[in-house]
Scaffold this motif. Structure first.
Motif, PDB file in Angstrom:
ATOM      1  N   LEU A 158       0.834  -1.206   0.000  1.00 32.68           N
ATOM      2  CA  LEU A 158       0.000   0.000   0.000  1.00 32.68           C
ATOM      3  C   LEU A 158       0.869   1.257   0.000  1.00 32.68           C
ATOM      4  O   LEU A 158       0.556   2.233  -0.687  1.00 32.68           O
ATOM      5  N   VAL A 159       1.946   1.237   0.762  1.00 27.50           N
ATOM      6  CA  VAL A 159       2.843   2.392   0.796  1.00 27.50           C
ATOM      7  C   VAL A 159       3.474   2.610  -0.575  1.00 27.50           C
ATOM      8  O   VAL A 159       3.492   3.728  -1.104  1.00 27.50           O
ATOM      9  N   GLN A 160       3.955   1.539  -1.178  1.00 28.77           N
ATOM     10  CA  GLN A 160       4.566   1.661  -2.505  1.00 28.77           C
ATOM     11  C   GLN A 160       3.544   2.157  -3.521  1.00 28.77           C
ATOM     12  O   GLN A 160       3.854   2.974  -4.383  1.00 28.77           O
ATOM     13  N   HIS A 161       2.354   1.638  -3.412  1.00 30.20           N
ATOM     14  CA  HIS A 161       1.269   2.042  -4.306  1.00 30.20           C
ATOM     15  C   HIS A 161       1.057   3.543  -4.256  1.00 30.20           C
ATOM     16  O   HIS A 161       0.954   4.221  -5.271  1.00 30.20           O
ATOM     17  N   ARG A 162       1.037   4.061  -3.037  1.00 29.58           N
ATOM     18  CA  ARG A 162       0.833   5.492  -2.856  1.00 29.58           C
ATOM     19  C   ARG A 162       2.028   6.278  -3.394  1.00 29.58           C
ATOM     20  O   ARG A 162       1.877   7.259  -4.125  1.00 29.58           O
ATOM     21  N   ARG A 163       3.217   5.815  -3.028  1.00 26.52           N
ATOM     22  CA  ARG A 163       4.431   6.500  -3.454  1.00 26.52           C
ATOM     23  C   ARG A 163       4.580   6.537  -4.960  1.00 26.52           C
ATOM     24  O   ARG A 163       5.136   7.477  -5.518  1.00 26.52           O
ATOM     25  N   ALA A 221      -4.940  -5.101   5.516  1.00 30.51           N
ATOM     26  CA  ALA A 221      -3.696  -4.489   6.008  1.00 30.51           C
ATOM     27  C   ALA A 221      -3.928  -3.622   7.242  1.00 30.51           C
ATOM     28  O   ALA A 221      -3.071  -3.527   8.102  1.00 30.51           O
ATOM     29  N   LYS A 222      -5.099  -3.016   7.313  1.00 25.66           N
ATOM     30  CA  LYS A 222      -5.389  -2.071   8.392  1.00 25.66           C
ATOM     31  C   LYS A 222      -4.226  -1.115   8.595  1.00 25.66           C
ATOM     32  O   LYS A 222      -3.587  -1.110   9.654  1.00 25.66           O
ATOM     33  N   PRO A 223      -3.947  -0.296   7.595  1.00 26.64           N
ATOM     34  CA  PRO A 223      -2.805   0.616   7.715  1.00 26.64           C
ATOM     35  C   PRO A 223      -2.997   1.599   8.858  1.00 26.64           C
ATOM     36  O   PRO A 223      -4.129   1.928   9.221  1.00 26.64           O
ATOM     37  N   SER A 224      -1.910   2.020   9.432  1.00 25.72           N
ATOM     38  CA  SER A 224      -1.941   2.951  10.555  1.00 25.72           C
ATOM     39  C   SER A 224      -1.071   4.160  10.234  1.00 25.72           C
ATOM     40  O   SER A 224       0.078   4.008   9.810  1.00 25.72           O
ATOM     41  N   ALA A 225      -1.619   5.327  10.451  1.00 28.54           N
ATOM     42  CA  ALA A 225      -0.873   6.549  10.149  1.00 28.54           C
ATOM     43  C   ALA A 225       0.448   6.578  10.919  1.00 28.54           C
ATOM     44  O   ALA A 225       1.453   7.067  10.416  1.00 28.54           O
ATOM     45  N   LEU A 226       0.446   6.025  12.100  1.00 33.03           N
ATOM     46  CA  LEU A 226       1.644   6.111  12.937  1.00 33.03           C
ATOM     47  C   LEU A 226       2.709   5.087  12.563  1.00 33.03           C
ATOM     48  O   LEU A 226       3.807   5.103  13.108  1.00 33.03           O
ATOM     49  N   ILE A 227       2.394   4.192  11.665  1.00 27.19           N
ATOM     50  CA  ILE A 227       3.412   3.224  11.245  1.00 27.19           C
ATOM     51  C   ILE A 227       3.793   3.434   9.785  1.00 27.19           C
ATOM     52  O   ILE A 227       4.960   3.368   9.430  1.00 27.19           O
ATOM     53  N   ASP A 228       2.793   3.738   8.971  1.00 30.09           N
ATOM     54  CA  ASP A 228       3.028   3.702   7.530  1.00 30.09           C
ATOM     55  C   ASP A 228       3.232   5.058   6.867  1.00 30.09           C
ATOM     56  O   ASP A 228       3.764   5.122   5.764  1.00 30.09           O
ATOM     57  N   ASN A 229       2.801   6.111   7.513  1.00 29.02           N
ATOM     58  CA  ASN A 229       2.925   7.419   6.867  1.00 29.02           C
ATOM     59  C   ASN A 229       4.358   7.919   6.845  1.00 29.02           C
ATOM     60  O   ASN A 229       5.223   7.366   7.489  1.00 29.02           O
ATOM     61  N   LYS A 230       4.510   9.011   6.084  1.00 27.33           N
ATOM     62  CA  LYS A 230       5.794   9.694   5.990  1.00 27.33           C
ATOM     63  C   LYS A 230       6.540   9.298   4.732  1.00 27.33           C
ATOM     64  O   LYS A 230       6.456   8.185   4.297  1.00 27.33           O
TER      65      LYS A 230
END
Lengths: 230, 230
Positions: A158-163, A221-230
């Motif tokens: 999901l992070v790569q997808h966004r990036r 995945a239940k992404p979490s802003a505090l783990i996956d963001n930035k």
DNA sequence: CGACGATTTGAATAGGATCAATGGGAGTGG
DNA sequence: CCACTCCCATTGATCCTATTCAAATCGTCG
């Protein structure tokens, strides 16, 4: 060192509001070097001679103990690495190897420490940089401690997808072997995790991954802003 | 705030070579408070209002996501915590709760940021403090990634053994439930891990642990200077 | 004393690792 | 350009580690 690279480094937040004079002093004794892929830059037990700046290429920071090895993080240009070690003046704590042919600027660690006490702006920037690095590891640690392997993979995708611009397909920026190590699993288990994600709309073809059911994947995945963001 | 506590805080490396004037300014708006055990001091999603200094007691920093919770680290007096968050001026990233009745000094985060730009000595100390914190998390992350649960427990016991003067018996400084979470396992698994260590000379009686075959335990644990020292 | 939570133990299950074997690409040398 | 080799990736089988669920025991505190 050409002006292009110098400006690239200069524009990093860490150095951005340093005086020109101090920046030039910082570079005394530094050197810019190109390394081929798969070269060990330093070992975790080496004394920290240099702050490294990755200009181009890709570097893996990893750790070993008792015959086991694990990827701690991947460095992508343009970024500094091992700032904390350069400051504490001890060993590197992490080993580094190039994953691709890489161009790296090596700044003597003592220059960093000198600049720290001479240039207050630089000291302030260092504080912020370190605080960011700290939170980065905290996130990685949380990720490792609170999620299963499949969840880590799902969130990574999901992070790569966004990036990569939320396009239909994304490209894995590293070998699956390295990705597995970074996500804290074996290559075999990564393969199986990809299979597990198939019902959630994840299709893999070599290093290309497509995500067709974003919502489903996010539910898993239940992404979490505090783990996956930035 | 009495002088005793003030001096205790003042003598922390982080503040030690700050000017008196700046130290006094730092304390404007701060307050010293005693909390009972099991109080949530802040949640990881809260904005960072204060740098905390644990004067007395014990605090757990933990993280939650998706119904799971894990201990990230334990704070023992006298020490500051959440310095990185106070600097970045975002959310705490970690939650905190008292494990015992605790006395805590809370310094407004904006005072920290102000002191950072006004007092170069403080900025330098902050850099070093953060570099230490960074390496601390890196060590924890390595520990988690490169060792099994039993190995983590064995190494934990060896560290406690050393800290508590290498005497025959050591005392677990926290509930086993919390220890389990810190070591990244369930309480049930911690119990079983202790049983696994019995043949290696580890005897448990409540919170007292005795180590009778140090060599054997070390052979199993394979301690590493880069993970366990400090 | 009684209630509640912590700890331990047992049994079943799930998550991952290891071992082994196979298929696939990329790079090398002829 | 092709054959060869090597390493990566995948799959299957099995084993080990750790979690979950359940139940019993132990301690502590009101």
């Amino acid at each position: 060192m050409r002006n292009a690279e110098k400006e690239t480094v200069r524009s990093l937040e860490l150095f951005s509001d340093m005086s020109d004079k101090h920046f030039e002093e910082l570079l005394v004794g530094s050197f810019l070097q190109r390394f081929p892929a798969s070269v060990i830059l330093f070992s975790e037990t080496d004394l920290t001679d240099f702050l490294h700046v990755l200009i181009d290429g890709q570097v893996e920071l990893f750790a070993s103990t008792n015959n086991r090895e694990g990827t701690m993080t991947l460095i992508r240009p343009v970024a500094t690495f091992v700032l904390a070690s350069a400051i504490t003046d001890g060993v590197y704590q992490l080993s580094a190897r190039t994953l691709q042919s890489s161009q790296i600027l090596m700044i003597p660690a003592q220059n960093i420490r000198a600049a720290m006490s001479e240039d207050r702006k630089f000291a302030e920037r260092s504080v912020r940089e370190l605080a960011h690095c700290y939170h980065g590891v905290v996130r990685a640690y949380k990720n490792m401690k609170l999620r299963t392997a499949v969840e880590r993979l799902a969130n990574y995708l999901l992070v790569q997808h966004r990036r990569q611009g939320e396009s239909h397909a994304l490209v894995l920026p590293v070998e699956k072997r390295v990705l597995a190590s970074m996500l804290g699993m074996t290559p075999e288990n990564l393969s199986r995790s990809f299979v597990t994600l198939k019902p959630y709309g994840v299709k893999v073809d070599g290093s290309e991954v497509s995500i067709t059911k974003l919502k489903d994947l996010e539910t898993l995945a239940k992404p979490s802003a505090l783990i996956d963001n930035k």
